[in-house]
Motif scaffolding. Structure first.
Motif, PDB file in Angstrom:
ATOM      1  N   GLN A 183       6.432  17.122 -46.385  1.00 14.16           N
ATOM      2  CA  GLN A 183       7.175  15.975 -45.887  1.00 14.16           C
ATOM      3  C   GLN A 183       7.502  16.210 -44.425  1.00 14.16           C
ATOM      4  O   GLN A 183       7.803  17.339 -44.023  1.00 14.16           O
ATOM      5  CB  GLN A 183       8.470  15.764 -46.678  1.00 14.16           C
ATOM      6  N   ARG A 184       7.428  15.154 -43.629  1.00 12.57           N
ATOM      7  CA  ARG A 184       7.705  15.296 -42.198  1.00 12.57           C
ATOM      8  C   ARG A 184       9.120  15.788 -41.947  1.00 12.57           C
ATOM      9  O   ARG A 184       9.382  16.477 -40.961  1.00 12.57           O
ATOM     10  CB  ARG A 184       7.488  13.949 -41.501  1.00 12.57           C
ATOM     11  N   SER A 185      10.033  15.453 -42.855  1.00 10.63           N
ATOM     12  CA  SER A 185      11.418  15.882 -42.684  1.00 10.63           C
ATOM     13  C   SER A 185      11.626  17.344 -43.080  1.00 10.63           C
ATOM     14  O   SER A 185      12.689  17.906 -42.799  1.00 10.63           O
ATOM     15  CB  SER A 185      12.344  14.994 -43.517  1.00 10.63           C
ATOM     16  N   LEU A 186      10.633  17.955 -43.729  1.00  9.68           N
ATOM     17  CA  LEU A 186      10.769  19.329 -44.197  1.00  9.68           C
ATOM     18  C   LEU A 186       9.801  20.285 -43.530  1.00  9.68           C
ATOM     19  O   LEU A 186      10.129  21.452 -43.309  1.00  9.68           O
ATOM     20  CB  LEU A 186      10.542  19.396 -45.719  1.00  9.68           C
ATOM     21  N   LEU A 187       8.591  19.820 -43.194  1.00 12.63           N
ATOM     22  CA  LEU A 187       7.524  20.714 -42.756  1.00 12.63           C
ATOM     23  C   LEU A 187       6.805  20.104 -41.569  1.00 12.63           C
ATOM     24  O   LEU A 187       6.411  18.939 -41.608  1.00 12.63           O
ATOM     25  CB  LEU A 187       6.544  20.935 -43.917  1.00 12.63           C
ATOM     26  N   ILE A 188       6.616  20.886 -40.510  1.00 10.65           N
ATOM     27  CA  ILE A 188       5.857  20.441 -39.341  1.00 10.65           C
ATOM     28  C   ILE A 188       4.948  21.569 -38.894  1.00 10.65           C
ATOM     29  O   ILE A 188       5.159  22.732 -39.226  1.00 10.65           O
ATOM     30  CB  ILE A 188       6.783  20.006 -38.176  1.00 10.65           C
ATOM     31  N   GLY A 189       3.922  21.205 -38.138  1.00  9.75           N
ATOM     32  CA  GLY A 189       3.011  22.204 -37.605  1.00  9.75           C
ATOM     33  C   GLY A 189       3.675  23.041 -36.528  1.00  9.75           C
ATOM     34  O   GLY A 189       4.617  22.608 -35.859  1.00  9.75           O
ATOM     35  N   LYS A 190       3.158  24.241 -36.346  1.00 17.95           N
ATOM     36  CA  LYS A 190       3.729  25.161 -35.361  1.00 17.95           C
ATOM     37  C   LYS A 190       2.608  25.702 -34.485  1.00 17.95           C
ATOM     38  O   LYS A 190       1.659  26.316 -34.985  1.00 17.95           O
ATOM     39  CB  LYS A 190       4.456  26.315 -36.066  1.00 17.95           C
TER      40      LYS A 190
END
Length: 293
Positions: A30-37
């Motif tokens: 979910q965008r609110s939980l996981l983003i690319g790094k």
């Protein structure tokens, strides 16, 4: 902790965490939980190395932690769905679900938290009537009893937790209702993990308990390659370099540097305070003491 049968030289001293209590499921996308790094290898936006000895390592996804614990109601209850590993920090994470809105959020898992537990987050303007002081609850400092261990403490009210977030750390509430200036705001005195005594506004939020993964300091890497997996590059001593590369470089044979320890830029490397003077330094009531003393 997990110890291994020494069938290879690197396994002889390897000590790892026993992660059997952690979730084996992949993180929820979910965008609110996981983003690319994106890995920057210690470089700034101009490509200049500002932090040395960083590079390589395994790909990682960043888990977005709710350090503000935004509470829309005076009392918000969350249920712990799972405890997860986070490659970006030393502590474990707890995935929470709001009991009413069913919204998911990440927090730093307190020590002793289990799946199915209920954690309570209070609004900063909450009153002192019937508060829940169980482990993991987020409460303003002015309501937490003296002698309680806390973590995830705010430096400024409503800014979000900024300190005491590493694995196994906690602060101890020493004193409350302190006024540094007459008729001024009230503060709470906390003993930080370094031994330093510092004053915090009593409206700052803090979480009850200790940060999870208290055995993190017992980990033994075991081999150099495992450090490269973590993104840590080798460290070269200044006395092993040439004079063009480091102030300690050069000399006939194995020289000792010939001057007090400095960085490659010539700045003092040991014993000199590097904290910039600001208004916040007046809140430090005593300097940190060594654990041996």
């Amino acid at each position: 902790m997990k110890h291994f049968k020494p069938i290879t030289p690197s396994l002889r001293h390897l000590v790892q965490l026993d992660r059997s209590c952690l979730s084996k499921e992949k993180p929820i996308k979910q965008r609110s939980l996981l983003i690319g790094k994106k890995r920057n290898s210690g470089r700034n936006h101009q490509g200049v190395i500002t932090v040395r000895r960083i590079g390589g390592g395994h790909k990682q996804l960043y888990r977005k932690i709710d350090f503000k614990k935004v509470a829309t109601q005076p009392q918000n209850e969350y249920s712990v769905i799972r405890i997860e590993y986070d490659p970006n920090r030393t502590a474990f994470l707890a995935l929470l679900q709001h009991l009413e809105t069913h919204k998911l959020t990440y927090i730093l898992a307190p020590e002793g938290t289990k799946i199915g537990d209920t954690l309570t987050f209070y609004h900063p303007d909450v009153t002192s009537s019937s508060l829940d002081f169980s482990i993991g609850s987020s409460i303003p400092l002015k309501f937490i009893p003296v002698g309680t261990q806390v973590h995830n403490v705010e430096l400024k009210p409503k800014k979000g937790s900024q300190i005491i977030r590493a694995a196994g750390t906690s602060a101890l509430i020493i004193q409350k209702e302190i006024q540094l200036i007459p008729n001024g705001p009230t503060y709470c005195q906390l003993r930080l993990p370094s031994g330093q005594l510092r004053a915090f506004l009593d409206t700052c939020m803090a979480s009850i308990g200790t940060v999870s993964n208290s055995d993190h300091h017992k980990i033994v890497i075991g081999k150099a390659g495992r450090n490269r997996w973590l993104g840590n590059r080798p460290k070269v001593r200044g006395v092993a370099m040439n004079p063009v590369d480091h102030p300690h470089g050069g000399g006939e044979g194995k020289s000792s540097g010939g001057r007090p320890s400095v960085t490659y830029k010539g700045l003092p490397a040991k014993g000199k305070p590097t904290r910039s003077k600001s208004k916040s330094t007046r809140l430090i009531l005593s300097k940190a003491k060594s654990l041996s003393s």
